[in-house]
Design a protein around this motif. Structure first.
Motif, PDB file in Angstrom:
ATOM      1  N   LEU A 143       0.829  -1.206   0.000  1.00  0.00           N
ATOM      2  CA  LEU A 143       0.000   0.000   0.000  1.00  0.00           C
ATOM      3  C   LEU A 143       0.865   1.259   0.000  1.00  0.00           C
ATOM      4  O   LEU A 143       0.536   2.263  -0.645  1.00  0.00           O
ATOM      5  CB  LEU A 143      -0.920   0.000   1.221  1.00  0.00           C
ATOM      6  CG  LEU A 143      -2.029  -1.056   1.259  1.00  0.00           C
ATOM      7  CD1 LEU A 143      -2.826  -0.940   2.551  1.00  0.00           C
ATOM      8  CD2 LEU A 143      -2.939  -0.949   0.052  1.00  0.00           C
ATOM      9  N   VAL A 144       1.960   1.216   0.734  1.00  0.00           N
ATOM     10  CA  VAL A 144       2.883   2.354   0.754  1.00  0.00           C
ATOM     11  C   VAL A 144       3.484   2.566  -0.637  1.00  0.00           C
ATOM     12  O   VAL A 144       3.582   3.702  -1.129  1.00  0.00           O
ATOM     13  CB  VAL A 144       3.997   2.133   1.802  1.00  0.00           C
ATOM     14  CG1 VAL A 144       5.038   3.253   1.730  1.00  0.00           C
ATOM     15  CG2 VAL A 144       3.403   2.055   3.209  1.00  0.00           C
ATOM     16  N   LEU A 145       3.885   1.476  -1.284  1.00  0.00           N
ATOM     17  CA  LEU A 145       4.460   1.580  -2.628  1.00  0.00           C
ATOM     18  C   LEU A 145       3.436   2.111  -3.630  1.00  0.00           C
ATOM     19  O   LEU A 145       3.776   2.888  -4.528  1.00  0.00           O
ATOM     20  CB  LEU A 145       4.977   0.219  -3.085  1.00  0.00           C
ATOM     21  CG  LEU A 145       6.183  -0.350  -2.319  1.00  0.00           C
ATOM     22  CD1 LEU A 145       6.599  -1.695  -2.916  1.00  0.00           C
ATOM     23  CD2 LEU A 145       7.361   0.613  -2.327  1.00  0.00           C
ATOM     24  N   LEU A 146       2.178   1.697  -3.483  1.00  0.00           N
ATOM     25  CA  LEU A 146       1.133   2.188  -4.378  1.00  0.00           C
ATOM     26  C   LEU A 146       0.988   3.702  -4.243  1.00  0.00           C
ATOM     27  O   LEU A 146       0.828   4.418  -5.241  1.00  0.00           O
ATOM     28  CB  LEU A 146      -0.194   1.493  -4.071  1.00  0.00           C
ATOM     29  CG  LEU A 146      -1.366   1.861  -4.983  1.00  0.00           C
ATOM     30  CD1 LEU A 146      -1.082   1.456  -6.425  1.00  0.00           C
ATOM     31  CD2 LEU A 146      -2.654   1.208  -4.491  1.00  0.00           C
ATOM     32  N   TRP A 147       1.042   4.184  -3.013  1.00  0.00           N
ATOM     33  CA  TRP A 147       0.963   5.631  -2.769  1.00  0.00           C
ATOM     34  C   TRP A 147       2.108   6.360  -3.484  1.00  0.00           C
ATOM     35  O   TRP A 147       1.914   7.431  -4.057  1.00  0.00           O
ATOM     36  CB  TRP A 147       1.026   5.893  -1.265  1.00  0.00           C
ATOM     37  CG  TRP A 147       1.263   7.330  -0.892  1.00  0.00           C
ATOM     38  CD1 TRP A 147       2.453   7.902  -0.539  1.00  0.00           C
ATOM     39  CD2 TRP A 147       0.299   8.377  -0.847  1.00  0.00           C
ATOM     40  NE1 TRP A 147       2.296   9.239  -0.271  1.00  0.00           N
ATOM     41  CE2 TRP A 147       0.966   9.551  -0.449  1.00  0.00           C
ATOM     42  CE3 TRP A 147      -1.075   8.435  -1.093  1.00  0.00           C
ATOM     43  CZ2 TRP A 147       0.321  10.776  -0.300  1.00  0.00           C
ATOM     44  CZ3 TRP A 147      -1.724   9.653  -0.939  1.00  0.00           C
ATOM     45  CH2 TRP A 147      -1.029  10.804  -0.550  1.00  0.00           C
ATOM     46  N   ARG A 148       3.286   5.758  -3.496  1.00  0.00           N
ATOM     47  CA  ARG A 148       4.463   6.404  -4.071  1.00  0.00           C
ATOM     48  C   ARG A 148       4.494   6.328  -5.602  1.00  0.00           C
ATOM     49  O   ARG A 148       4.998   7.245  -6.264  1.00  0.00           O
ATOM     50  CB  ARG A 148       5.732   5.774  -3.497  1.00  0.00           C
ATOM     51  CG  ARG A 148       5.994   6.108  -2.045  1.00  0.00           C
ATOM     52  CD  ARG A 148       7.108   5.261  -1.455  1.00  0.00           C
ATOM     53  NE  ARG A 148       8.312   5.287  -2.292  1.00  0.00           N
ATOM     54  CZ  ARG A 148       9.317   4.436  -2.180  1.00  0.00           C
ATOM     55  NH1 ARG A 148       9.261   3.463  -1.265  1.00  0.00           N
ATOM     56  NH2 ARG A 148      10.375   4.541  -2.975  1.00  0.00           N
ATOM     57  N   ILE A 149       3.976   5.244  -6.180  1.00  0.00           N
ATOM     58  CA  ILE A 149       4.117   5.062  -7.624  1.00  0.00           C
ATOM     59  C   ILE A 149       3.049   5.798  -8.434  1.00  0.00           C
ATOM     60  O   ILE A 149       3.274   6.154  -9.601  1.00  0.00           O
ATOM     61  CB  ILE A 149       4.104   3.561  -7.997  1.00  0.00           C
ATOM     62  CG1 ILE A 149       4.667   3.356  -9.410  1.00  0.00           C
ATOM     63  CG2 ILE A 149       2.705   2.965  -7.873  1.00  0.00           C
ATOM     64  CD1 ILE A 149       4.845   1.894  -9.799  1.00  0.00           C
TER      65      ILE A 149
END
Length: 355
Positions: A143-149
């Motif tokens: 979920l954190v990576l989705l926020w960043r990408i």
């Protein structure tokens, strides 16, 4: 387009050097078929096979207290593929609505890269004892990576990132829930019984539960399924009892309190995210879980009614009767009787009945 070496390189980069890997792949990301064959499908299949192997080698302490079957693994692959397509479609469609790029191919690449840890977590979930904890941690990291990408691939403007992110996750969860309900009659005979898991792990998302947004979605799905089984035969005279009205008052007031509490917390965390303040993993999970609660007041009312042993069919009949009484007032003896009960609790019911 199959290239196992490149698939391994991209998956490894997504785990350990995420942003650099995303940017290197971006020029190739405009072809969704390439991404599907190079990354999405291989990840789904490899994760399923790895989970199957771990489950067979593990003890009875594995996920759900049982080992996977070949049929459940095949169904899992199909459902994961459908979920990947749904996630990409939702994220890219909403990106266009929030001022970013509406591009399915970029959406598929972004969601696939972001959820590489999630696919790994799905496989490791079958590890005895610690599997669910490892899977939960990897899912939250995804979920954190989705926020960043998202801003890199879909160029959602900074001021609209939180709105797009929360809307996307809530929509994905709802879409997958609906898809699961639609396909359940077909898939149920192929899948093992998970009743014991639902009973022991559908709480607040503690260490032994799924936690976060999918844990909340699973609980809501279980409540909806239970509510579908409720039956109620209204009295022939159509008149409400005062204790029924008091129960509606109790439920709508408590639901409003929960909505207000969740709304304030989501606003606080959203403002921090917009200001580029770092959110902890637990806060990110809280943000997503809160967002699913905010899907609608009716869902919260459903949980309040069912968790107290109430009958959802009766509750809906009472609330609809109050709505009719508010509109009609004296069109019949029953409506007039019900309107008098409404008037008695009007100050508490008006915000929920008259809208």
């Amino acid at each position: 387009m199959l290239d196992p070496g490149k698939t391994i390189k991209l998956a490894k980069g997504a785990l350990f050097d995420a942003e650099a890997t995303w940017k290197r792949y971006l020029p190739e990301a405009d072809d969704w078929q390439r991404t599907a064959l190079l990354l999405t499908i291989p990840l789904i299949i490899v994760a399923a096979i790895l989970g199957y192997a771990i489950g067979l080698l593990g003890s009875d302490a594995s996920f759900l207290g049982r080992r996977p079957t070949l049929m459940s693994t095949i169904v899992g692959i199909l459902m994961s593929a459908l979920a990947a397509g749904v996630a990409a479609l939702v994220v890219s469609t909403l990106a266009g609505m929030f001022g970013g790029k509406r591009n399915f191919a970029l959406g598929l690449a972004a969601t696939t890269f972001a959820f590489v840890p999630g696919y790994l977590g799905g496989a490791l979930n079958w590890l005895p004892w610690i599997g669910s904890l490892v899977a939960l941690g990897l899912f939250i990291y995804a979920l954190v990576l989705l926020w960043r990408i998202i801003p890199i691939y879909l160029e959602v403007p900074d001021g609209k990132r939180v709105g797009h992110y929360i809307s996307s996750l809530v929509t994905i969860v709802v879409a997958i829930m609906v898809l699961g309900l639609v396909l359940r009659p077909v898939l149920a005979p192929m899948m093992p019984d998970t009743t014991s898991f639902s009973r022991t792990n559908s709480g607040d998302g503690g260490p032994s539960g799924l936690g976060g947004v999918f844990g909340q979605a699973m609980r809501q799905g279980e409540l909806l399924a239970a509510a579908e089984e409720d039956r109620y035969d209204p009295p022939a005279n159509g008149k409400l009892k005062e204790d029924q009205v008091r129960e509606v008052v109790r439920v709508v007031e408590r639901a409003a309190e929960i909505m207000e509490e969740k709304g304030e917390r989501i606003k606080e965390l959203s403002e921090r995210a917009e200001n580029d303040e770092a959110l902890s993993i637990s806060e990110m999970s809280e943000l997503m879980s809160g967002a699913t609660t905010m899907i609608g007041l009716n869902t919260i009312e459903l949980e309040i009614v069912k968790s107290s042993g109430g009958n959802w069919a009766e509750y809906e009949w009472v609330k609809n009767s109050l709505q009719t009484a508010y509109i009609q007032r004296d069109s019949s003896e029953a409506v007039a009787h019900n309107y008098e009960l409404y008037r008695k609790y009007e100050n508490k019911l008006r915000p929920f009945i008259s809208r």
